[in-house]
Write an enzyme that holds these catalytic residues in place. Structure first.
Site, PDB file in Angstrom:
ATOM      1  N   LYS A   1       2.147 -23.125  18.008  1.00 58.52           N
ATOM      2  CA  LYS A   1       3.297 -22.475  19.927  1.00 58.52           C
ATOM      3  C   LYS A   1       2.908 -23.083  20.795  1.00 58.52           C
ATOM      4  O   LYS A   1       3.603 -22.384  21.241  1.00 58.52           O
ATOM      5  CB  LYS A   1       1.995 -21.043  18.890  1.00 58.52           C
TER       6      LYS A   1
ATOM      7  N   GLN B   1      -6.189 -16.022  17.072  1.00 54.60           N
ATOM      8  CA  GLN B   1      -5.779 -16.861  16.016  1.00 54.60           C
ATOM      9  C   GLN B   1      -7.278 -16.384  14.611  1.00 54.60           C
ATOM     10  O   GLN B   1      -8.327 -16.962  14.933  1.00 54.60           O
ATOM     11  CB  GLN B   1      -5.660 -18.567  16.396  1.00 54.60           C
TER      12      GLN B   1
ATOM     13  N   ASP C   1       1.516  -9.549  17.613  1.00 53.99           N
ATOM     14  CA  ASP C   1       0.948 -10.077  16.332  1.00 53.99           C
ATOM     15  C   ASP C   1       1.555  -8.529  16.055  1.00 53.99           C
ATOM     16  O   ASP C   1       2.373  -8.075  14.142  1.00 53.99           O
ATOM     17  CB  ASP C   1       0.125 -10.399  15.689  1.00 53.99           C
TER      18      ASP C   1
END
Ligand code: NAP
Length: 283
Positions: free
Chosen positions: A49, A93, A116
Site C-alpha cells: 500500500k 490493518q 476502508d
C-alpha cells in the site's frame, strides 16, 4: 473463449488516471496506515500500500505498534489522527491482536477518513441504499473489474461464497443495490455445489481450495478473491483455475485479479476522501 479478468492491467490504468489527476493538486492527500504487531502477511500488505501510494505521489505514513499496545493507546492515536487536518485517510490493518476490540477501533475512525468504508456510518449508508463516503476496497475493486469487462449484474444470479464484513457482506449489498439476485454462502451452507452451479457470476472469498469444475455451470463468470499459500509456497486462490477455466466465460486469476484492484480502490478512496474534505472545508 474464456477471457481473463486482468486486475493488474486495470489497476495500472486507474492509477495512471489518478496520477494525472493528482498532478493538478496543490496539496497532496495523506493516508495513514496503522499496523499492530508483526503479522508477516499484514506487513507485506502494508508495504504494498505504501509503495503504491508513493508511486502516485500520495503522502503515506505507516505507524507500527508492538502487539502489546493497549486498546486505549490505539484509540487515542485514532482520535489524534481524526482531528489532524493534514490526514485525509486512516486505515487500521486487520487482524488486530485478540486483546483489542476490533469494532471499537473501527468505530473510532471518523467516517470522513474511513478509507476502508467499514465504520457504522458508512456501512449503514450502504445498507440503506445511500452512497457511503467511500465503498469498501475489495468489493469496489470487484465491481470496477466487472464493469471494465462489460459484465452486467442487473438481473443476474450472483453467488458469493464467504460472508465477512470486509468482502462478502458489503459486496452482497452493493450487488443488490445494482439489482442482482444475490445468494451468500458460508461454512454452514448445505449443498454448496448445488447453489454454486446456479450462479451466473460466482465470487469466492474463503481462503482455501474450494471451487472445483463440477461446482460451476458452463459460461459462468468467476471472480476469485481468496488468497492462500499451497504446500509448495505458491500463491493460490479458492478456485481450481486450470480445471475450471474452460467452463467459464470470464475468470479472474490469483495473483493478478482482485488483489491489485483492492489496492487501486484504496488509492481511489484516499483521493475521494481528500476531495470530500477539501470541498467541505471550502463551504
Ligand atoms: P474470513 O473473514 O476468514 O471469511 C471467510 C468466509 O469463508 C467466512 O464467511 C466463512 O464462513 C467462509 N467459509 C470458510 N470455509 C468455508 C467452506 N468450506 N465453505 C463455504 N464457506 C466457507 O475471510 P475474508 O477476510 O473475507 O477473506 C477471504 C479470503 O479472501 C482470504 O483468503 C483473504 O486472504 C482473501 N482476501 C483477498 C483480498 C484481495 O484483495 N484479493 C481482500 C480481502 C480478502 P463462516 O462465516 O461461516 O465462518
Amino acid at each position: 473463449m474464456t477471457v481473463i479478468l486482468d486486475g493488474k492491467k486495470l489497476r495500472d490504468e486507474l492509477l495512471d488516471e489518478l496520477k494525472n489527476k493528482l498532478s493538478s493538486y496543490n496539496v497532496i492527500p495523506k493516508l495513514v496506515v496503522i499496523l499492530v504487531g508483526e503479522n508477516p502477511a499484514s506487513r507485506i500488505y502494508v508495504n504494498n500500500k505504501k509503495k503504491t501510494a508513493e508511486k502516485l505521489g500520495i503522502n503515506s505514513e505507516v505507524i507500527v505498534y508492538p502487539a502489546d499496545i493497549s486498546e486505549k493507546e490505539l484509540l487515542a492515536k485514532i482520535e489524534e489522527l481524526n482531528v489532524d487536518n493534514s490526514v485525509n485517510a486512516i486505515l487500521v490493518q486487520l487482524p488486530l491482536p485478540a486483546h483489542i476490540d476490533k469494532s471499537k477501533v473501527i468505530n473510532a475512525i471518523s467516517p470522513l477518513k474511513d478509507v476502508d468504508g467499514f465504520t457504522p456510518e458508512n456501512s449503514g449508508k450502504l445498507l440503506a441504499g445511500e452512497n457511503p463516503y467511500v465503498y469498501p476496497c475489495t468489493p469496489k475493486g470487484i465491481l470496477l473489474l466487472l464493469d471494465k469487462y462489460g459484465i452486467e449484474v442487473d438481473g443476474k444470479h450472483v453467488v458469493i461464497v464467504g460472508r465477512s464484513n470486509i468482502v462478502g457482506k458489503p459486496l452482497a449489498v452493493m450487488l443488490l443495490n445494482r439489482n442482482a439476485t444475490v445468494t451468500v454462502c458460508h461454512s454452514h451452507t448445505k449443498n454448496l455445489s448445488e447453489i454454486t452451479k446456479t450462479a451466473d457470476i460466482l465470487i469466492s472469498a474463503v481462503g482455501e481450495k474450494l471451487i472445483e469444475d463440477n461446482m460451476v455451470k458452463m459460461n459462468c463468470v468467476i471472480v476469485d478473491v481468496g488468497i492462500f499459500k499451497d504446500i509448495n509456497g505458491k500463491t493460490r486462490g479458492d478456485v481450481d483455475f486450470e480445471k475450471v477455466y474452460e467452463k467459464t466465460s470470464y475468470i479472474s486469476p490469483v495473483p493478478g485479479g482482485v488483489g491489485p484492484m483492492t489496492i487501486a480502490s484504496l488509492m481511489l478512496n484516499t483521493v475521494e476522501l481528500f476531495d470530500l474534505q477539501t470541498k467541505r472545508s471550502c463551504d
